[in-house]
Every structure is written in C-alpha cells, then in structure tokens.
Design an enzyme around this catalytic site. Structure first.
Site, short mmCIF file in Angstrom:
data_model
loop_
_atom_site.label_atom_id
_atom_site.label_comp_id
_atom_site.label_asym_id
_atom_site.label_seq_id
_atom_site.Cartn_x
_atom_site.Cartn_y
_atom_site.Cartn_z
N ARG A 118 3.65 -0.57 -4.89
CA ARG A 118 3.43 -0.92 -3.72
C ARG A 118 2.14 -1.65 -3.43
O ARG A 118 1.78 -2.01 -2.44
CB ARG A 118 3.64 0.36 -2.66
CG ARG A 118 5.07 0.80 -2.47
CD ARG A 118 5.12 2.08 -1.51
NE ARG A 118 4.94 1.50 -0.20
CZ ARG A 118 5.55 1.21 0.83
NH1 ARG A 118 6.95 1.77 0.41
NH2 ARG A 118 5.65 0.90 1.77
N LYS A 149 11.61 -15.55 -10.91
CA LYS A 149 11.27 -14.71 -11.93
C LYS A 149 10.14 -15.02 -13.11
O LYS A 149 9.08 -14.03 -13.40
CB LYS A 149 12.40 -14.15 -12.47
CG LYS A 149 13.46 -13.47 -12.05
CD LYS A 149 13.21 -12.05 -11.69
CE LYS A 149 12.41 -12.18 -10.20
NZ LYS A 149 13.24 -11.75 -8.96
N GLU A 175 16.14 -18.52 -8.45
CA GLU A 175 15.64 -17.17 -8.70
C GLU A 175 15.07 -17.20 -10.12
O GLU A 175 14.17 -16.45 -10.52
CB GLU A 175 16.76 -16.38 -8.68
CG GLU A 175 16.71 -14.63 -9.06
CD GLU A 175 15.86 -14.09 -8.05
OE1 GLU A 175 15.14 -14.71 -7.29
OE2 GLU A 175 15.24 -13.04 -8.63
N CYS A 228 0.91 -1.28 -0.04
CA CYS A 228 -0.08 -0.01 0.20
C CYS A 228 0.93 1.41 0.08
O CYS A 228 1.91 1.36 0.61
CB CYS A 228 -1.12 -0.09 1.21
SG CYS A 228 -1.96 -1.24 1.42
N LYS A 232 5.49 -4.48 -3.64
CA LYS A 232 6.71 -4.51 -3.86
C LYS A 232 7.25 -4.68 -2.21
O LYS A 232 8.24 -5.47 -2.33
CB LYS A 232 7.38 -3.04 -4.53
CG LYS A 232 8.65 -2.82 -4.42
CD LYS A 232 9.26 -3.58 -5.38
CE LYS A 232 11.00 -3.70 -5.45
NZ LYS A 232 11.23 -5.02 -6.37
N TRP A 247 -2.93 -2.59 -1.37
CA TRP A 247 -2.91 -4.00 -1.53
C TRP A 247 -4.02 -4.47 -0.62
O TRP A 247 -3.63 -4.67 0.68
CB TRP A 247 -1.49 -4.23 -1.49
CG TRP A 247 -1.23 -5.68 -1.69
CD1 TRP A 247 -0.82 -6.28 -2.89
CD2 TRP A 247 -1.14 -6.80 -0.84
NE1 TRP A 247 -0.74 -7.62 -2.95
CE2 TRP A 247 -0.76 -7.94 -1.55
CE3 TRP A 247 -1.48 -7.16 0.42
CZ2 TRP A 247 -0.62 -9.18 -1.19
CZ3 TRP A 247 -1.30 -8.26 1.10
CH2 TRP A 247 -0.87 -9.35 0.21
N ASN A 253 -1.58 2.33 6.12
CA ASN A 253 -1.13 1.12 5.76
C ASN A 253 -0.67 0.02 6.80
O ASN A 253 -0.61 0.66 8.21
CB ASN A 253 0.50 1.28 5.23
CG ASN A 253 0.38 1.90 3.80
OD1 ASN A 253 -0.62 2.10 3.15
ND2 ASN A 253 1.50 2.39 3.35
N GLY A 254 -0.75 -1.15 6.91
CA GLY A 254 -0.54 -1.90 7.89
C GLY A 254 -1.85 -2.73 8.21
O GLY A 254 -2.73 -2.93 7.33
N GLU A 273 6.35 -15.10 -11.26
CA GLU A 273 5.92 -14.09 -10.81
C GLU A 273 5.27 -13.23 -11.72
O GLU A 273 4.49 -12.52 -11.55
CB GLU A 273 6.75 -13.50 -9.54
CG GLU A 273 7.80 -12.97 -10.08
CD GLU A 273 8.72 -12.21 -8.76
OE1 GLU A 273 8.04 -11.62 -8.18
OE2 GLU A 273 10.16 -12.23 -9.19
N HIS A 332 15.07 -37.64 -8.30
CA HIS A 332 14.42 -37.99 -7.29
C HIS A 332 13.30 -37.58 -7.06
O HIS A 332 12.46 -37.54 -6.04
CB HIS A 332 15.26 -37.60 -5.85
CG HIS A 332 16.60 -38.05 -5.68
ND1 HIS A 332 17.06 -39.19 -5.35
CD2 HIS A 332 18.01 -37.38 -5.95
CE1 HIS A 332 18.33 -39.31 -5.24
NE2 HIS A 332 19.06 -38.19 -5.36
C1 F6R Z 1 10.51 -11.26 -6.09
C2 F6R Z 1 10.72 -10.38 -4.84
C3 F6R Z 1 10.18 -10.92 -3.70
C4 F6R Z 1 11.07 -10.17 -2.66
C5 F6R Z 1 10.66 -10.59 -1.08
C6 F6R Z 1 11.43 -9.94 -0.13
O1 F6R Z 1 11.04 -10.75 -7.23
O2 F6R Z 1 10.79 -9.19 -5.27
O3 F6R Z 1 10.43 -12.08 -3.44
O4 F6R Z 1 12.48 -10.45 -2.84
O5 F6R Z 1 9.28 -9.77 -1.02
O6 F6R Z 1 11.75 -8.39 -0.30
P1 F6R Z 1 12.59 -7.44 0.51
O7 F6R Z 1 14.00 -7.78 -0.15
O8 F6R Z 1 12.49 -6.13 0.16
O9 F6R Z 1 12.75 -8.08 1.92
#
Ligand code: F6R
Length: 611
Positions: free
Chosen positions: A27, A488, A484, A2, A606, A73, A99-100, A491, A507
């Site tokens: 966000r 990517k 990773e 948010c 984010k 969000w 927020n929260g 998501e 396995h």
């Molecule tokens: C994936 C992504 C998330 C963040 C995770 C941790 O692309 O962005 O998996 O890596 O939410 O976020 P931070 O690094 O901000 O603690």
C-alpha cells in the site's frame, strides 16, 4: 494508499506491528514507522522499506503491548525520516498514524502556529496530532472528545489511530473516506487499513463506516459516531486464508497472481456459470435485473487496469445486450458536468473498492438518481457498501501492485453480466447461449495451457529487456488488451510503452517505428484478422520488430512476426481473457531481468485513496 496497523492486548506489540507492516507494504513503501507505548511512547521511523525500519530498531527490547505502525505513500512532504509516521504532538501527549489527506491542513497549521504550537514535519498528519493535543490541553477534555472535536474541524479524508500517553489503556480509531478494519481477538484487538495483517490472528472483524469513532481497550470496544451516538459493532467473518496472502513459493506476488488465474476465474464462476443446466445466475443482480434489462444506457466508471476491463465490457454489452455503453475514467467523469439520467445504469469497477475517484463518481451518479452497481474484489470495502447492488470478483487478495488476476476476473464478471442481460432480453438463442457457457467453462484450462509456455515467453522477454520504448496494438476486443499490456510493461519495468488501436497507428505512431521499436500486436483470429495482418505488414515494411499474440496454429502471422506467443482458440468475446496472459508474463520477466521490484514499483501504491 499507506498502510495502518495497530495492536492492543497482552502480547508484545512490536512483532505484530512489523509483520503487519510487511503485509501492508504493497500500500506504500516510501517510509515506515512504529510507536510502542511503554512508560512513554517510543517512536521509530525510517525512510524506505520496513526492512530499513527493522535495521533502525535493531536489537532494542520493546516489550509494550500497545502499539501502532504505518507504511507511507507520500502526499504532503517528501519521503524522509521526519515526515514518516507515526507523528507525535508537540508536547508528546499524542502519537498518531493517518491515511488520507487533511485538505485544510495549511489553515489549521497557521492557526496553531499563531498560538505557539511548533512543528517538526511538513505533513498534514502532524497538524492533526497537534490539533488533538491543543484541544485536549486547552479544553481539559478526555482523549476521545479531543479526537472528535479535532476531527469536526477537519476537511478531508482519514483513517487514523491515536495513542494517548495520559490514557494508556486505549487506542482511538476513526474513519472518514479511508478504510479501517478492527480484528476481534480474545481480550485483544488488531486494527488495520485492510484485513491482510489481521487474518493470521483472527477472522472476526468489524469494518468501520465513515464517521465512526472506536475507542478500543484490550477487553472492550466502544463504537460511536462522530456526534457521540452509540453504534452496535457488526462482527463479520473474513473469508480469506493466510495462504492467500503469502507468496506460496513464487518469487513474487505478481507471478503467483498470474499463475492463480485459472483458479481465480473458476472462483468467480463458482455458483454463477452452471454448465449442468446451462445457465448464468448472478445472485447479486437478481433484484435489479428488470432495471438492467430496460436500461437504455450503461456508464462504466473505473481507473487504470479496471478501466481497461471496463472497455472490454463496452464491447461485451454492445454485442450481447445491444445497449449504449460509455466507459469513463472516474477522475474525468466526476469533474465534468456529465449527463446522468435516472434510468441510466452506472457500473463501477474496482479491485480495491477504495479508489477515491471511483467512489466520488459513484456518489455523483447516485445523487443524480442512476442505479449504481459495483464490480469489486475486496469484500467489505467502500465501493460495495456504497453501490445499490453488485458482483464480487472473488479473485482472492491481490498483493502485487500491478493488477493481473483482478483484470481477468473483472472481464469474467462483465461477460457473465452481458450474456445474462442479453439472454434475458431474448437476444441470445438457446444454441448460442449453450455454446457460450460451454466455452466460458473452458477458459481456466486454456489459461493453464498458456501458463505452461512461460519458459518460451521468458526467452523472448530476454531479447527485449533492454528496449526503451514499445508499441502495443490490437483491434476490437483486443484493443483494451493492448492498452493493458502497455500499462503492465511501463508500470513494472519503466520501459515507455503505448497502447493503440492498430488501425490508428498510421495516423501518427507509425512515425516512431524503426528497427529498434518492438511492436507487440495482439492478433488472434477474429473478424478483423486480415486487417491486423496488414497492420503487421506496415510495421515490418518499416523494419519494426513484431512480437505477436496469435491463435494456436496460425501460420500467416508466424511467417511475418519476429516472435509469436500462441493462445488456444476461443470465442472472440473471450479472447481478452487469454491474450492478456502472455503480456502479463512478458512484462513480469522483463521487469525481473531489469532488476526492478515488480511487486512494489517505484512511486506506485496498491489502492489509490487520494484524488
Ligand atoms: C495497474 C493498477 C492500477 C489500478 C487502478 C484502479 O496495474 O493496478 O491501474 O487498476 O489504480 O484500482 P482499483 O481497481 O483498485 O480501483
């Protein structure tokens, strides 16, 4: 999660709020809304993106110069117009954005309902708005005291801004667990959940601390604690530029951020990896280095992509510093009964510096006496402020929801740390140390070389854009890269993807392989090269399609794989920094070809400030 924006001053607030909401959209983008204080607060809110809100407002002339805005969000209540923020209290005397999460909102709501208060939405935020109004009316107190009294009854986290109709010369902001920044202008203030909506107006900012309440008039800011003790605001200078939060000619932030990696890694090196005197110098760790050298155990805590970087860190610390390392999901660590010793070192990794689970894990480690270090990107965020020491990544603002440059900068910091601890312990001799630093300095240029092949990666992406599943394999340093790469892809393109250690394939996951299953194998030349060649053969024997990331000039895998992405040769320890780049681009192009919104993938936000 948010976004919050607020303005008080002499300018027309609406364009500032809408502009700010667009900058904050990463966000959360379930709904957006604004409230402008004219004679009464005028509230506009709409499900969907800020563009929907703009359409909803249309050509209405809103000239007020006090306003608040929010992009959501959803946590409590589905994303719709009613649940969108801002929320007005029952009698319309207060309007708030938040927020929260208010954890005891159901009990508070029940009590307010029993006293005749009615609600329009299912949100915890409306409960807060009504609680403030109830205390204001019944207690005959001013808005500031009503806010402080209401917050004393609340369990949970908040970053909030309150507008009071009866006191139209001020906004009240409060923080506990959810970040708030106040931009200081000339007879005007800007409030936001992070600095991105503020930077184009002023670089002077005040970061609120947990428990702070700010009463903001256009020409005065009074900062207090929840208990009404005065605080002296500390004004800091923002180091980001407006250009860093624009797309800069790229179609998406994610693509811009992928292409920024040579520079962001250089910025992370700057002043730390010195080729002229062959040294790594991490100022942020200077005082804690003796404890780091003596430590028998390092625990790395993080979530998501940052956790993947942490996994690379495990290999690095074991190789260079010969120390036990455990890599933990912050969300699991904090709810277990983990054994934390006083001489343990805990390293928390986070791009945003606000991830709720990582913050909670940090607090747990501190309570148990560990030395807690942070590797963070957002300057002034909560994690650097709650850790004993740390290192910033200097990746610059990462706006695309999928993390790219933050990952490579986190790995860069972990490599610098591991090498400098190993060196201080006398485990890396002069020749090797010099060789590592020289190679480290070549990494940005080598990433540039990979980026110049983006056209080739795009062509291959086109062939796999309609896949429904895929498997990513890697060994050693390249196993976290496989994880990773899979994250990517899933998501941003919504294609199911799994990352596995290559040797684990037989396995279980090998059962999935058929002619429709793309298998992305990260297989550069290292000590397990022969083994991964065998894994590729196992996939090909079952008619799987292999896309391999290989070292430039590789002829063996080239003959077996359907397609290859080449990366320049480097030291094994630096291969994650190079091999992840084609995987980021591959996911990006597939997502764009599938018509997905790569910068704002569905259901994501984010920074994850809820637990
Ligand atoms: C994936 C992504 C998330 C963040 C995770 C941790 O692309 O962005 O998996 O890596 O939410 O976020 P931070 O690094 O901000 O603690």
């Amino acid at each position: 999660m948010c976004g919050i924006v607020g303005y008080i001053g002499d300018r027309v607030a609406l364009p500032i709020l809408l502009n700010g909401l667009k900058r904050l959209e990463y966000r959360g983008y379930d709904s957006a809304g604004v409230a402008i204080l004219e004679d009464l607060p005028l509230v506009f809110k709409k499900k969907g993106k800020v563009a929907e809100l703009e359409k909803h407002i249309g050509n209405q002339k809103l000239t007020g110069s006090i306003g608040i805005g929010h992009t959501r969000w959803a946590t409590h209540g589905e994303p719709n117009d009613v649940n969108a923020h801002p929320h007005a209290s029952m009698n319309g005397k207060f309007v708030i954005i938040h927020n929260g999460i208010i954890e005891n909102y159901a009990r508070l709501r029940e009590r307010l309902e029993a006293r005749g208060v009615t609600f329009k939405s299912q949100t915890d935020t409306e409960v807060l708005a009504n609680l403030i109004e109830y205390i204001y009316e019944k207690g005959q107190v001013d808005a500031e005291l009503a806010v402080r009294l209401a917050l004393s009854k609340v369990i949970g986290a908040y970053g909030l801004v309150v507008m009071c109709v009866g006191e139209p010369d001020k906004l009240i902001a409060a923080r506990k667990g959810s970040p708030l920044v106040i931009g200081v202008g000339n007879e005007e203030y800007f409030i936001a959940s992070d600095a991105t909506p503020i930077v184009e107006y002023t670089k002077s900012v005040i970061y609120l601390n947990d428990g702070d309440v700010a009463v903001i008039k256009k020409d005065q800011l009074v900062l207090k604690t929840m208990k009404n003790d005065s605080q002296s605001p500390v004004i800091q200078e923002l180091s980001i530029d407006i250009g860093e939060i624009d797309k800069g000619g790229y179609d998406h932030f994610m693509l811009k951020e992928i292409f920024e990696q040579p520079r962001s890694i250089q910025d992370t090196f700057r002043g730390r990896v010195r080729s002229e005197n062959n040294e790594i110098h991490l100022g942020g760790l200077y005082e804690v280095m003796p404890r780091l050298i003596e430590s028998k155990r390092i625990i790395i805590i993080a979530c998501g992509t940052s956790w993947h970087a942490g996994l690379v860190g495990e290999y690095l610390f074991e190789d260079f510093a010969r120390v036990n390392v455990e890599v933990e999901y912050a969300s699991e660590f904090r709810y277990r009964n983990p054994i934390i010793n006083k001489d343990d070192v805990v390293i928390a990794i986070s791009q945003s510096g606000e991830t709720a689970d990582t913050l909670a894990a940090i607090r747990l480690a501190k309570e148990n006496g560990a030395l807690v270090l942070g590797i963070c990107n957002v300057v002034g965020s909560s994690i650097p402020r709650e850790t004993h020491a740390g290192v910033y990544t200097h990746a610059g603002p990462e706006i695309g929801v999928a993390s790219t440059k933050a990952f490579t900068c986190q790995v860069t910091v972990l490599a610098m740390m591991a090498i400098s601890i190993g060196r201080s312990k006398g485990l890396i001799d002069d020749t090797n140390y010099r060789k590592l630093i020289q190679e480290f300095n070549q990494i940005p240029e080598k990433i540039g070389e990979i980026l110049s092949q983006s056209g080739h990666i795009k062509q291959i992406a086109d062939k796999y854009k309609n896949s429904t599943n895929s498997l990513y394999l890697g060994r050693g340093y390249l196993f976290p890269v496989a994880l990773e790469g899979a994250l990517k892809l899933k998501e941003i393109s919504y294609i199911h993807a799994e990352g596995y250690p290559a040797a684990e394939m037989k396995h279980g996951p090998i059962a999935l392989i058929d002619q429709n299953m793309p298998v992305v194998v990260v297989a550069t030349k290292d000590s397990s090269y022969e083994k991964i060649v065998s894994n590729i053969q196992e996939v090909k024997a079952r008619n799987g399609q292999v896309i391999a990331v290989v070292t430039k000039g590789d002829t063996i895998i080239r003959q077996m794989a359907d397609y290859v992405f080449e990366i320049p040769e480097t030291e094994t320890v630096f291969t994650p920094l190079l091999s992840v780049i084609p995987l980021q681009l591959f996911s990006y192009y597939i997502a764009v070809m599938r018509g997905c919104n790569v910068d704002q993938p569905r259901n994501l936000a984010k920074s994850v400030t809820v637990e």
